[in-house]
Design an enzyme around this catalytic site. Structure first.
Site, PDB file in Angstrom:
ATOM      1  N   HIS A  61     -32.409 -10.742  24.141  1.00  0.00           N
ATOM      2  CA  HIS A  61     -31.741 -12.046  24.279  1.00  0.00           C
ATOM      3  C   HIS A  61     -32.228 -12.830  25.498  1.00  0.00           C
ATOM      4  CE1 HIS A  61     -28.461 -10.934  27.228  1.00  0.00           C
ATOM      5  NE2 HIS A  61     -28.516  -9.750  26.657  1.00  0.00           N
ATOM      6  N   ASP A 106     -30.739  -8.193  32.584  1.00  0.00           N
ATOM      7  CA  ASP A 106     -30.026  -8.318  31.307  1.00  0.00           C
ATOM      8  C   ASP A 106     -30.146  -9.773  30.877  1.00  0.00           C
ATOM      9  OD1 ASP A 106     -28.221  -8.460  29.225  1.00  0.00           O
ATOM     10  OD2 ASP A 106     -26.444  -8.179  30.471  1.00  0.00           O
ATOM     11  N   GLU A 157     -26.309 -14.355  23.040  1.00  0.00           N
ATOM     12  CA  GLU A 157     -25.876 -12.955  22.917  1.00  0.00           C
ATOM     13  C   GLU A 157     -24.626 -12.717  23.732  1.00  0.00           C
ATOM     14  OE1 GLU A 157     -25.687  -8.602  23.894  1.00  0.00           O
ATOM     15  OE2 GLU A 157     -25.723 -10.314  25.236  1.00  0.00           O
TER      16      GLU A 157
HETATM   17 CO    CO Z   1     -25.202  -8.922  29.301  1.00  0.00          CO
HETATM   18 ZN    ZN Z   2     -27.719  -8.005  27.442  1.00  0.00          ZN
END
Ligand code: CO
Ligand code: ZN
Length: 343
Positions: A59, A170, A200
């Site tokens: 993502h 992330d 996401e």
């Molecule tokens: Co995350």
């Molecule tokens: Zn993630």
């Protein structure tokens, strides 16, 4: 690592992934046959081939904010979060407010410790209590900042010790892993879609749409997972450990990995001497959850890179785990046509 730096430092909150998409598209150039952007902003790269239809998803969005209010007297900004924050991680951080006329630097502060009352000290922080200080007069702020301007945390990407650290590991690291794997794979034994997904962090929305459109046989999400391997956490709650290899996910709260894919990934890791660990995440989800339920269903798995301090600006990932994640993805791409989900 220069690509990872650019991806990490780029701004892209859910629904506003444009700057990240541009960097990812540039990196994908020449590695895929076609690229397109769908209505949700997913970047879909297609490398045509025989064998199963495979979607690899990472993502592009990061958790962030929209400006929700401009204080008329002080020019301080109030914010609406997109994605899950622990407010404690936001205090004493620098932020960028992305306005029509350019980016403004600001900070989220807190009353100095000298003057905090006992009650204030004990009170749990909430995002609604936080404000952004742009260091500008209220009139200037009112002129430049609009409700709905996006806000990202400001943090440099750095390497130290055996790790990399910064914001949005992330999931920008997933995009880096996908690119590196495509570069290193000697052959790709599937009909491959590499998808930079959107939204996401607010519910796997981009992945759901991409899964529906591409109808893959196999879906692989690449994402950060919790490495709570710090001294305050008992061993049974660590989820994964830094430096112990790529995490083959068994479940989180959005998907249960296909047992055939778990078996195949473990076998590949063993054959190629790639360090791995098995991950059971009590809470949280990845794009695998979105891909799994598309159309008549998709066999999915998540390959995770263990990450300390997830959803903060000091997310930390071990370089060996990055290598292991890339290598396992390469192993999969090179053998995808032989994977027997039923066996
Ligand atoms: Co995350
Ligand atoms: Zn993630």
């Amino acid at each position: 690592m220069e690509l990872l730096r650019r991806l990490s430092e780029a701004a892209g909150i859910p629904g506003y992934e444009g700057p990240v998409r541009a960097i990812f598209a540039e990196a994908l150039e020449g590695l895929v046959d076609t690229m397109e952007v769908d209505a949700l902003g997913n970047l879909i790269g297609h490398k045509k081939g025989d064998g199963p239809v495979v979607v690899i998803a990472g993502h592009m969005d990061e958790i962030g904010f929209l400006v929700s209010h401009v204080d008329q007297d002080s020019g301080f900004l109030r914010i609406e979060p997109l994605g899950g924050f622990d407010p404690v991680t936001l205090v004493a951080q620098r932020v960028l407010v992305h306005t029509e006329s350019g980016d403004l630097m600001g900070c989220i502060g807190r009353k100095a410790t000298h003057i905090l009352s006992e009650a204030e000290r004990k009170k749990a922080l909430e995002i609604k209590d936080l404000a952004i200080d742009l260091g500008l007069a209220a009139d200037v702020v009112k002129d430049k900042v609009s409700i709905g301007d996006t806000v990202t945390l400001h943090q440099d990407f750095i390497e130290y010790g055996d790790v990399v650290s910064g914001k949005a590991m992330d999931d920008r690291l997933a995009l880096y892993v996908a690119i590196e794997a495509l570069k290193r794979a000697r052959k790709v034994m599937c009909d491959l879609y590499i998808v930079g997904t959107t939204q996401e962090e607010v519910g796997l929305r981009g992945a759901r749409v991409a899964g529906q459109a591409l109808n893959p046989d196999i879906g692989i999400a690449l994402d950060a997972t919790i490495a709570a391997d710090t001294p305050d956490v008992p061993a049974q709650q660590r989820v994964t450990q830094l430096g112990k290899g790529v995490a083959i996910k068994l479940k989180d709260s959005a998907s249960i990995s296909h047992p055939g894919l778990v078996r195949a990934m473990k076998k590949l890791a063993k054959e190629r001497d790639i360090p791995y660990q098995l991950e059971i995440l009590p809470r949280g989800g990845t794009d695998a959850g979105g891909l799994q339920v598309a159309n008549d269903g998709t066999a999915v798995i998540t390959l995770s890179f263990p990450t300390r301090y997830v959803h903060s600006v000091v997310e930390v990932v071990h370089k060996d785990d990055i290598e292991a994640t890339i290598n396992l993805l390469v192993a999969f791409l090179e053998t995808a046509s032989q994977i027997d989900l039923a066996g």
